[in-house]
Design a protein around this motif. Sequence first.
Motif, short mmCIF file in Angstrom:
data_model
loop_
_atom_site.label_atom_id
_atom_site.label_comp_id
_atom_site.label_asym_id
_atom_site.label_seq_id
_atom_site.Cartn_x
_atom_site.Cartn_y
_atom_site.Cartn_z
N TYR A 47 0.81 -1.21 0.00
CA TYR A 47 0.00 0.00 0.00
C TYR A 47 0.85 1.27 0.00
O TYR A 47 0.47 2.28 -0.59
CB TYR A 47 -0.94 0.00 1.21
CG TYR A 47 -1.96 -1.09 1.14
CD1 TYR A 47 -3.18 -0.88 0.51
CD2 TYR A 47 -1.72 -2.35 1.69
CE1 TYR A 47 -4.13 -1.89 0.42
CE2 TYR A 47 -2.66 -3.36 1.61
CZ TYR A 47 -3.85 -3.13 0.98
OH TYR A 47 -4.79 -4.13 0.88
N PHE A 48 1.98 1.22 0.69
CA PHE A 48 2.84 2.39 0.82
C PHE A 48 4.30 1.97 0.70
O PHE A 48 4.69 0.94 1.23
CB PHE A 48 2.63 3.07 2.19
CG PHE A 48 1.22 3.52 2.41
CD1 PHE A 48 0.73 4.66 1.80
CD2 PHE A 48 0.37 2.78 3.22
CE1 PHE A 48 -0.58 5.06 1.99
CE2 PHE A 48 -0.94 3.18 3.42
CZ PHE A 48 -1.42 4.32 2.80
N ARG A 49 5.08 2.80 0.03
CA ARG A 49 6.51 2.50 -0.13
C ARG A 49 7.34 2.99 1.04
O ARG A 49 8.43 2.49 1.27
CB ARG A 49 7.04 3.11 -1.42
CG ARG A 49 6.55 2.35 -2.66
CD ARG A 49 7.19 2.89 -3.88
NE ARG A 49 6.43 4.09 -4.27
CZ ARG A 49 6.75 4.90 -5.23
NH1 ARG A 49 7.83 4.70 -5.93
NH2 ARG A 49 6.00 5.94 -5.52
N SER A 50 6.82 3.99 1.77
CA SER A 50 7.62 4.58 2.84
C SER A 50 6.70 5.26 3.85
O SER A 50 5.53 5.48 3.59
CB SER A 50 8.57 5.62 2.26
OG SER A 50 7.82 6.70 1.71
N ARG A 51 7.28 5.62 4.98
CA ARG A 51 6.53 6.41 5.97
C ARG A 51 6.12 7.75 5.37
O ARG A 51 5.03 8.24 5.63
CB ARG A 51 7.39 6.67 7.21
CG ARG A 51 7.64 5.45 8.02
CD ARG A 51 8.41 5.67 9.29
NE ARG A 51 9.31 6.80 9.34
CZ ARG A 51 9.67 7.38 10.47
NH1 ARG A 51 9.20 6.96 11.63
NH2 ARG A 51 10.51 8.38 10.46
#
Length: 185
Positions: A47-51
Amino acid sequence: MAEHRRLQRDALLEAARELLAEGGMEALTFPALAARTGLARSSVYEYFRSRAGVVEELCAIDFPVWAAEIEGAVDRAADPLQRVEAYVRAQLALAGDPRHRAVVAISAGELDEGARERIRAAHGRLVESVMGALADLGHPRPGLAAALLQGLVEAAVKRLEIGAAEHPDEIVEAAVALALRGVTG
């Protein structure tokens, strides 16, 4: 399938809001997101590559809602001075809102320049909501005054977030007094 992904993404974003509210940017980790949502850590990366990606998504969703609440408070005020007061009070009232934590997290420096610019532009539109009131009060440079007023609000927000020695109501009242009367008290 698309509905399931949307629900999972929404759950991750809600968990991110909670983590930011509880412990700031340090608390927002992919293992913590996985634990909060019951997903595998590797699933979070789907869903997300990073914070920074999580924070950018939260800002894109939450900032417009937050800004609309502030603009609504300003619009409901009866006169220019009350609009300035509403601008300050509305922002400080929202300072404890978990949505605000995501907006504050942009200062952590983890967002790319494009994301920072989109967020700055949205923030600039918020500052514009008080410029008319400042112009109506006869300020010769309402844009500059609005930017400085926003600096006062941001300082008060930081004071609230660190749990300063003063009671939160004292911080709010001091910020409002400074905004409306300057240093004359």
